[in-house]
Design an enzyme around this catalytic site. Sequence first.
Site, PDB file in Angstrom:
ATOM      1  N   GLY A  89       0.527  -0.849   0.068  1.00  0.00           N
ATOM      2  CA  GLY A  89       0.040   0.135   0.213  1.00  0.00           C
ATOM      3  C   GLY A  89       1.010   1.188   0.316  1.00  0.00           C
ATOM      4  O   GLY A  89       2.193   0.958   0.336  1.00  0.00           O
ATOM      5  N   GLN A  95       2.613   9.778   0.949  1.00  0.00           N
ATOM      6  CA  GLN A  95       4.309   9.182   1.440  1.00  0.00           C
ATOM      7  C   GLN A  95       5.121   9.339  -0.186  1.00  0.00           C
ATOM      8  O   GLN A  95       6.168   8.881   0.170  1.00  0.00           O
ATOM      9  CB  GLN A  95       4.220   8.037   0.932  1.00  0.00           C
ATOM     10  CG  GLN A  95       3.526   7.357   2.775  1.00  0.00           C
ATOM     11  CD  GLN A  95       3.631   5.811   2.929  1.00  0.00           C
ATOM     12  OE1 GLN A  95       2.459   5.461   2.039  1.00  0.00           O
ATOM     13  NE2 GLN A  95       4.149   5.272   3.227  1.00  0.00           N
ATOM     14  N   CYS A 103       6.182   0.062   7.646  1.00  0.00           N
ATOM     15  CA  CYS A 103       5.352   0.585   6.358  1.00  0.00           C
ATOM     16  C   CYS A 103       6.564   1.187   5.438  1.00  0.00           C
ATOM     17  O   CYS A 103       8.094   1.586   6.758  1.00  0.00           O
ATOM     18  CB  CYS A 103       5.580   2.420   7.284  1.00  0.00           C
ATOM     19  SG  CYS A 103       4.464   3.439   6.331  1.00  0.00           S
ATOM     20  N   LEU A 104       6.432   1.839   4.395  1.00  0.00           N
ATOM     21  CA  LEU A 104       7.359   1.880   3.724  1.00  0.00           C
ATOM     22  C   LEU A 104       8.329   3.823   3.950  1.00  0.00           C
ATOM     23  O   LEU A 104       9.448   3.737   4.216  1.00  0.00           O
ATOM     24  CB  LEU A 104       7.055   2.506   2.499  1.00  0.00           C
ATOM     25  CG  LEU A 104       6.102   0.892   1.278  1.00  0.00           C
ATOM     26  CD1 LEU A 104       5.945   1.346   0.553  1.00  0.00           C
ATOM     27  CD2 LEU A 104       7.715   0.164   1.881  1.00  0.00           C
ATOM     28  N   HIS A 163      -4.524   1.029   7.466  1.00  0.00           N
ATOM     29  CA  HIS A 163      -2.903   2.279   7.475  1.00  0.00           C
ATOM     30  C   HIS A 163      -3.371   3.040   6.495  1.00  0.00           C
ATOM     31  O   HIS A 163      -2.816   4.600   6.824  1.00  0.00           O
ATOM     32  CB  HIS A 163      -2.316   1.265   7.265  1.00  0.00           C
ATOM     33  CG  HIS A 163      -1.215   1.379   7.101  1.00  0.00           C
ATOM     34  ND1 HIS A 163      -0.297   0.905   8.396  1.00  0.00           N
ATOM     35  CD2 HIS A 163      -0.037   2.083   6.516  1.00  0.00           C
ATOM     36  CE1 HIS A 163       1.273   1.555   8.447  1.00  0.00           C
ATOM     37  NE2 HIS A 163       0.617   1.993   6.881  1.00  0.00           N
ATOM     38  N   GLU A 164      -3.481   3.180   4.775  1.00  0.00           N
ATOM     39  CA  GLU A 164      -2.853   4.020   4.226  1.00  0.00           C
ATOM     40  C   GLU A 164      -3.876   5.259   4.487  1.00  0.00           C
ATOM     41  O   GLU A 164      -3.830   6.472   4.251  1.00  0.00           O
ATOM     42  CB  GLU A 164      -3.306   3.429   2.778  1.00  0.00           C
ATOM     43  CG  GLU A 164      -2.315   2.605   2.362  1.00  0.00           C
ATOM     44  CD  GLU A 164      -1.169   2.545   2.913  1.00  0.00           C
ATOM     45  OE1 GLU A 164      -0.427   3.944   2.637  1.00  0.00           O
ATOM     46  OE2 GLU A 164      -0.289   2.164   2.954  1.00  0.00           O
ATOM     47  N   HIS A 219      -2.332   7.729   6.731  1.00  0.00           N
ATOM     48  CA  HIS A 219      -1.540   8.841   6.285  1.00  0.00           C
ATOM     49  C   HIS A 219      -2.411   9.744   5.738  1.00  0.00           C
ATOM     50  O   HIS A 219      -1.629  11.413   5.223  1.00  0.00           O
ATOM     51  CB  HIS A 219      -0.953   7.711   4.827  1.00  0.00           C
ATOM     52  CG  HIS A 219       0.551   6.529   5.634  1.00  0.00           C
ATOM     53  ND1 HIS A 219       1.838   7.797   6.184  1.00  0.00           N
ATOM     54  CD2 HIS A 219       0.363   5.549   5.299  1.00  0.00           C
ATOM     55  CE1 HIS A 219       1.898   6.477   6.758  1.00  0.00           C
ATOM     56  NE2 HIS A 219       2.033   5.380   5.589  1.00  0.00           N
TER      57      HIS A 219
END
Length: 179
Positions: free
Chosen positions: A45, A50, A95-96, A137-138, A141
């Site tokens: 994702g 991000q 997480c990236l 999660h996204e 963000h």
Amino acid sequence: MKLTIVEYPDKRLKEKSKPVVKFDSELHKLLDAMYESMLSSNGIGLAAIQVGYAKQVLLLNIPDENDAQSRDSLIEMINPVVVESSGETTYQEGCLSVPSFYEDVNRFERVSVNYQDRDGNTKSIEADGLLSIAIQHEIDHLNGILFIDKLSYSRRKKFEKEYKKMLKEKKISKSGTKE
């Protein structure tokens, strides 16, 4: 368009994303570039914030049973809104934007989300399992929330200490000497 993943503690990750109003070729270019960045970073994702774009745009591509990510299973969500949620689950998230760190996070077990696709068409999805967790999660963000913000005070303090140590070690190994 080459995109770079923004990493914690970059302040842009705390920014609230703005709704998308133009569904044009620029949005399509961003979505395509985000997809390439997500795959090349081994992510499932990615939210536009991000990669430095404060737009309510996110991608999800949950691997299949063979751990493959097909473009056919890609979900692009623009202006997503959770309309229903139920149940509780705990999942170890990463997480990236917070590389090499994983922690248990409490989430809703199931969510229903209304959103728009790349062409502005209204869609909805009901999700459970990993897809539900990834959606939440996204969407976090897009609201300037990182999964580490959901940790208890003591777990957050432990994270801060470990993360600072990891960043320091990363700096040392990159330069070959202490800075």
